[in-house]
Design a protein around this motif. Structure first.
Motif, short mmCIF file in Angstrom:
data_model
loop_
_atom_site.label_atom_id
_atom_site.label_comp_id
_atom_site.label_asym_id
_atom_site.label_seq_id
_atom_site.Cartn_x
_atom_site.Cartn_y
_atom_site.Cartn_z
N MET A 1 23.05 21.95 19.97
CA MET A 1 22.28 21.27 18.96
C MET A 1 23.07 21.14 17.65
O MET A 1 23.14 20.09 17.08
CB MET A 1 20.96 22.00 18.72
CG MET A 1 20.12 21.40 17.64
SD MET A 1 18.55 22.28 17.52
CE MET A 1 17.75 21.23 16.36
N PHE A 2 23.67 22.24 17.19
CA PHE A 2 24.47 22.22 15.98
C PHE A 2 25.95 22.18 16.35
O PHE A 2 26.34 22.62 17.44
CB PHE A 2 24.20 23.45 15.12
CG PHE A 2 22.79 23.51 14.61
CD1 PHE A 2 22.38 22.72 13.56
CD2 PHE A 2 21.87 24.36 15.20
CE1 PHE A 2 21.08 22.77 13.09
CE2 PHE A 2 20.56 24.42 14.74
CZ PHE A 2 20.17 23.62 13.69
N LYS A 3 26.76 21.65 15.43
CA LYS A 3 28.20 21.59 15.67
C LYS A 3 28.94 21.95 14.39
O LYS A 3 28.34 21.95 13.30
CB LYS A 3 28.61 20.23 16.21
CG LYS A 3 28.30 19.07 15.29
CD LYS A 3 28.58 17.75 15.95
CE LYS A 3 28.37 16.56 15.08
NZ LYS A 3 27.24 16.51 14.19
N THR A 4 30.21 22.24 14.51
CA THR A 4 31.05 22.56 13.37
C THR A 4 30.96 21.45 12.32
O THR A 4 30.92 20.27 12.67
CB THR A 4 32.51 22.73 13.83
OG1 THR A 4 32.54 23.77 14.82
CG2 THR A 4 33.42 23.11 12.69
N ASP A 5 30.88 21.83 11.07
CA ASP A 5 30.80 20.96 9.89
C ASP A 5 29.41 20.40 9.62
O ASP A 5 29.23 19.67 8.64
CB ASP A 5 31.82 19.82 9.94
CG ASP A 5 33.25 20.33 9.88
OD1 ASP A 5 33.49 21.35 9.21
OD2 ASP A 5 34.14 19.71 10.50
N ASP A 6 28.40 20.73 10.46
CA ASP A 6 27.03 20.37 10.11
C ASP A 6 26.64 21.14 8.86
O ASP A 6 27.10 22.26 8.63
CB ASP A 6 26.05 20.76 11.23
CG ASP A 6 26.00 19.77 12.37
OD1 ASP A 6 26.54 18.65 12.23
OD2 ASP A 6 25.42 20.11 13.42
N VAL A 7 25.78 20.54 8.05
CA VAL A 7 25.23 21.22 6.88
C VAL A 7 23.80 21.60 7.23
O VAL A 7 23.01 20.76 7.64
CB VAL A 7 25.29 20.33 5.62
CG1 VAL A 7 24.65 21.03 4.43
CG2 VAL A 7 26.73 19.96 5.31
N VAL A 8 23.50 22.89 7.09
CA VAL A 8 22.20 23.41 7.48
C VAL A 8 21.58 24.19 6.33
O VAL A 8 22.25 24.51 5.35
CB VAL A 8 22.31 24.34 8.73
CG1 VAL A 8 22.81 23.56 9.93
CG2 VAL A 8 23.19 25.54 8.46
N GLN A 9 20.28 24.47 6.48
CA GLN A 9 19.57 25.28 5.50
C GLN A 9 18.54 26.11 6.26
O GLN A 9 17.94 25.64 7.23
CB GLN A 9 18.87 24.40 4.47
CG GLN A 9 18.18 25.17 3.36
CD GLN A 9 17.57 24.24 2.33
OE1 GLN A 9 17.11 23.16 2.66
NE2 GLN A 9 17.57 24.67 1.07
N LEU B 1 30.67 26.82 10.41
CA LEU B 1 32.10 27.03 10.67
C LEU B 1 32.38 27.15 12.16
O LEU B 1 33.40 26.66 12.64
CB LEU B 1 32.58 28.30 9.96
CG LEU B 1 32.35 28.37 8.45
CD1 LEU B 1 32.73 29.73 7.92
CD2 LEU B 1 33.11 27.26 7.74
N GLN B 2 31.47 27.82 12.89
CA GLN B 2 31.62 28.03 14.33
C GLN B 2 30.24 28.07 14.97
O GLN B 2 29.28 28.49 14.33
CB GLN B 2 32.28 29.38 14.64
CG GLN B 2 33.69 29.55 14.26
CD GLN B 2 34.16 30.92 14.73
OE1 GLN B 2 34.23 31.19 15.94
NE2 GLN B 2 34.48 31.79 13.79
N VAL B 3 30.19 27.70 16.24
CA VAL B 3 28.98 27.84 17.03
C VAL B 3 29.34 28.65 18.26
O VAL B 3 30.28 28.31 18.98
CB VAL B 3 28.42 26.46 17.47
CG1 VAL B 3 27.17 26.63 18.31
CG2 VAL B 3 28.16 25.57 16.26
N CYS C 1 28.31 30.52 9.48
CA CYS C 1 28.24 29.55 8.39
C CYS C 1 28.81 30.13 7.11
O CYS C 1 29.02 31.33 6.99
CB CYS C 1 26.77 29.20 8.12
SG CYS C 1 25.87 28.60 9.56
N ALA C 2 29.03 29.25 6.14
CA ALA C 2 29.40 29.66 4.79
C ALA C 2 28.60 28.80 3.82
O ALA C 2 28.34 27.62 4.09
CB ALA C 2 30.88 29.46 4.55
N ARG C 3 28.19 29.40 2.72
CA ARG C 3 27.49 28.63 1.70
C ARG C 3 28.43 27.54 1.18
O ARG C 3 29.62 27.79 0.99
CB ARG C 3 27.07 29.53 0.55
CG ARG C 3 25.96 30.48 0.93
CD ARG C 3 25.65 31.46 -0.16
NE ARG C 3 25.42 30.82 -1.45
CZ ARG C 3 24.59 31.29 -2.37
NH1 ARG C 3 23.92 32.40 -2.15
NH2 ARG C 3 24.44 30.67 -3.51
N VAL C 4 27.90 26.36 0.93
CA VAL C 4 28.75 25.26 0.47
C VAL C 4 29.32 25.53 -0.92
O VAL C 4 30.36 24.99 -1.28
CB VAL C 4 28.03 23.89 0.51
CG1 VAL C 4 27.70 23.50 1.92
CG2 VAL C 4 26.81 23.87 -0.35
#
Length: 59
Positions: free
Chosen positions: A1-9, A20-22, A29-32
Motif C-alpha cells: 500500500m505504501f512505498k518509499t517517498d510517500d508522505v504520510v501522517q 524511507l523504507q517499507v 519514516c522520518a519527519r519532513v
C-alpha cells in the motif's frame, strides 16, 4: 500500500513524515522537518497518505 517517498501522517494527527523504507507491515519514516532524518518505526495501519485541504493537513 505504501512505498518509499510517500508522505504520510498519523491517523491521530501529528507531523508529516516521509517513508524511507517499507518492510512488511512496518514503515520506517522520518519527519519532513528533520534534517537528520531520524528514523521512526510505525505500523502501516497507523498512518494515512498525507494531503492538504486549504492550509491544513488532512488524513
Amino acid at each position: 500500500m505504501f512505498k518509499t517517498d510517500d508522505v504520510v501522517q498519523s491517523k491521530t494527527g501529528g507531523p508529516k513524515m516521509v517513508v524511507l523504507q517499507v518492510k512488511g507491515e512496518m514503515l520506517y519514516c522520518a519527519r519532513v522537518d528533520d534534517v537528520e532524518q531520524k528514523e521512526i518505526e510505525v505500523p502501516a495501519s497507523s498512518v494515512n497518505l498525507y494531503h492538504e485541504d486549504g492550509d491544513f493537513g488532512v488524513c
